[in-house]
Design a protein around this motif. Structure first.
Motif, mmCIF file in Angstrom:
data_model
loop_
_atom_site.group_PDB
_atom_site.id
_atom_site.type_symbol
_atom_site.label_atom_id
_atom_site.label_comp_id
_atom_site.label_asym_id
_atom_site.label_seq_id
_atom_site.Cartn_x
_atom_site.Cartn_y
_atom_site.Cartn_z
ATOM 1 N N THR A 15 0.853 -1.184 0.000
ATOM 2 C CA THR A 15 0.000 0.000 0.000
ATOM 3 C C THR A 15 0.889 1.234 0.000
ATOM 4 O O THR A 15 1.639 1.455 0.944
ATOM 5 N N GLY A 16 0.780 2.034 -1.006
ATOM 6 C CA GLY A 16 1.656 3.176 -1.146
ATOM 7 C C GLY A 16 1.246 4.325 -0.253
ATOM 8 O O GLY A 16 0.136 4.360 0.264
ATOM 9 N N PRO A 17 2.153 5.279 -0.034
ATOM 10 C CA PRO A 17 1.838 6.452 0.764
ATOM 11 C C PRO A 17 0.640 7.193 0.190
ATOM 12 O O PRO A 17 0.531 7.387 -1.022
ATOM 13 N N GLY A 18 -0.260 7.578 1.054
ATOM 14 C CA GLY A 18 -1.423 8.339 0.615
ATOM 15 C C GLY A 18 -2.580 7.479 0.168
ATOM 16 O O GLY A 18 -3.666 7.982 -0.100
ATOM 17 N N GLY A 99 -6.115 19.643 6.859
ATOM 18 C CA GLY A 99 -6.633 18.482 6.150
ATOM 19 C C GLY A 99 -7.030 17.350 7.077
ATOM 20 O O GLY A 99 -6.544 17.231 8.204
ATOM 21 N N LEU A 100 -7.955 16.520 6.594
ATOM 22 C CA LEU A 100 -8.365 15.301 7.290
ATOM 23 C C LEU A 100 -8.293 14.183 6.260
ATOM 24 O O LEU A 100 -9.074 14.145 5.311
ATOM 25 N N SER A 101 -7.334 13.265 6.439
ATOM 26 C CA SER A 101 -7.056 12.260 5.421
ATOM 27 C C SER A 101 -7.354 10.857 5.943
ATOM 28 O O SER A 101 -6.652 10.363 6.835
ATOM 29 N N PRO A 102 -8.383 10.192 5.399
ATOM 30 C CA PRO A 102 -8.658 8.807 5.800
ATOM 31 C C PRO A 102 -7.519 7.896 5.349
ATOM 32 O O PRO A 102 -7.017 8.008 4.233
ATOM 33 N N ILE A 103 -7.088 6.989 6.226
ATOM 34 C CA ILE A 103 -6.058 6.013 5.861
ATOM 35 C C ILE A 103 -6.601 4.595 5.920
ATOM 36 O O ILE A 103 -5.982 3.670 5.401
ATOM 37 N N VAL A 152 -3.840 -1.785 11.949
ATOM 38 C CA VAL A 152 -2.662 -1.489 12.771
ATOM 39 C C VAL A 152 -1.501 -1.010 11.908
ATOM 40 O O VAL A 152 -0.821 -0.023 12.234
ATOM 41 N N LEU A 153 -1.269 -1.682 10.791
ATOM 42 C CA LEU A 153 -0.120 -1.323 9.961
ATOM 43 C C LEU A 153 -0.271 0.043 9.307
ATOM 44 O O LEU A 153 0.707 0.774 9.139
ATOM 45 N N MET A 154 -1.490 0.408 8.938
ATOM 46 C CA MET A 154 -1.691 1.736 8.350
ATOM 47 C C MET A 154 -1.396 2.832 9.367
ATOM 48 O O MET A 154 -0.788 3.853 9.043
#
Length: 409
Positions: A15-18, A99-103, A152-154
């Motif tokens: 899973t790449g950044p962002g 900003g509010l960024s869902p991961i 957890v990993l995100m």
């Protein structure tokens, strides 16, 4: 637990950044009702200590406990922290960029014991299914492992800055900006929202007066200036290594209340502090008589848990100061002939807006319902006839406020 996730780090590392992880397979299941609450975990990047994924568990133990407490389906169901198929969103807040960024987002891969038992009764999970691992229990177990590991990993990949700044006033702080970017949410019809915020107020509370009355008043005043709308959410604040004093807690309660959030708990994450999940939501619209001449549009939202207790219940109306929203505590018991609303006097209703400490109720000239503490009503299946009242506080010519509202769902 990341020790138990070691084998998955490389697999999920693709899973790449962002890029956010989405696991929506269990959001809708044939024949099963969706969850009536969604949970949003907001993580302030300033409150995350810099760490590597392999040291995240020890460097950020409090945050790790929150993520596992929500994303470990077996544990979350056993403790009541989450409901089967409840939607969980994990998002990062950056006060500097606004900003509010869902991961991470997805629905908890879970069914209740009753739902699983019903499958067996219908013959949908037989002995051969269990033997070959194709029964629903086996599918859920596999999905649960993936759900927890990826959540957890995100979070473990969050770089973190480990610091933030206060401000000349609370509203100028990074903490207040973090809360503001959360907003009211998109809002899903037939659901309520629970916010769990991992953020250390730190210096943001340095300007809060030490006097209780002044602190409460400052909370109400600054919230009016901030104009933040949190969409009538339950809110739990995990201050990430910080502490919040009693007077500061009083300020936050006032600020959040004016911002459309019911601050339920401040402190380390614990399932015991969480409200129960709703199993039914009744909503109403009507007119609230603010005076014999003035009728205000009113909305009433009454979600209830399995035991009939109200969870995430609110009453809102539009007055001279704009929209006023107040949480409701108590019971909403339903039977075949309708439902009965019984407010809890300890839930305080109008007294939530008080500034003075002490046990005796205070008449509040400018507060909702004059500060009255009780609400009751009966629903005949279409209409709720209710009243707001108090044995001590007297409002208007009749002493209470009677209203009628019709079901809107």
């Amino acid at each position: 637990m990341l020790g138990g996730c070691d084998d998955g780090i490389d697999k999920v590392g693709a899973t790449g950044p962002g890029e956010a992880v989405k696991l929506d397979a269990f959001c809708t299941m044939p024949g099963l009702k969706p969850a009536l609450r969604e949970t949003v975990l907001v993580i302030d990047e300033n409150s995350v200590k810099p760490s590597k994924p392999e040291t995240f568990k020890t460097e950020n133990a409090e945050l790790f406990a929150v993520v596992v407490g929500l994303a470990d389906a077996t544990r979350a169901l056993d403790t009541g922290a989450m409901a089967p198929r409840e939607h969980l969103t994990i998002a990062l807040a950056n006060a500097q960029t606004g900003g509010l960024s869902p991961i991470f987002s997805g629905c908890l891969p879970a069914m209740s014991k009753e739902e699983l038992a019903e499958r067996k009764t219908k013959g949908e999970d037989g002995a051969m299914d269990s033997y070959f691992g194709s029964d629903m229990g086996s599918k859920l177990e596999e999905a649960r492992s993936s759900f927890l590991t990826k959540a957890v990993l995100m979070v473990a990949q969050v770089a973190g800055t480990g610091g933030g700044r206060g401000g000349d006033s609370f509203n100028d702080s990074n903490f207040a900006r973090t809360i503001k970017v959360i907003g009211p949410g998109a809002g899903t019809a037939g659901q309520i929202r629970r916010l769990i915020v991992f953020a250390n107020p730190g210096g943001a509370l340095s300007s809060v007066p030490e006097d209780f009355v002044q602190a409460r008043q400052a909370g109400f005043d600054q919230a009016q200036t901030a104009q933040t709308n949190l969409g009538m959410s339950e809110l739990y604040l995990v201050p990430g290594g910080g502490t919040v004093g009693n007077t500061q807690r009083a300020f936050l309660d006032a600020w959040f209340l004016s911002s459309g959030a019911d601050l339920r708990h401040v402190g380390a994450f614990t399932p015991d502090s969480l409200a129960k999940a709703p199993v039914r939501i009744n909503s109403y619209t009507g007119q609230l008589p603010l005076s014999p001449e003035v009728m205000s549009p009113m909305e009433l939202r009454l979600p209830t848990a399995a035991d009939g207790s109200l969870v995430g219940a609110w009453i809102s109306y539009t007055g001279s100061k704009g929209q006023r929203r107040t949480p409701i505590a108590g019971q909403f018991a339903c039977a075949s002939d309708g439902c009965e609303l019984r407010g809890d006097p300890e839930g305080t209703l109008g007294q939530r807006w008080r500034t003075e400490p002490g046990m005796q109720p205070q008449p509040l000239v400018d507060g909702p319902f004059g500060g009255m503490r009780l609400i009751s009503g009966k629903d005949d299946g279409q209409t709720l006839k209710g009243r707001i009242y108090d044995p001590i506080i007297y409002v208007g010519e009749t002493g209470d406020i009677s209203f009628t509202a019709k079901r809107s769902n």
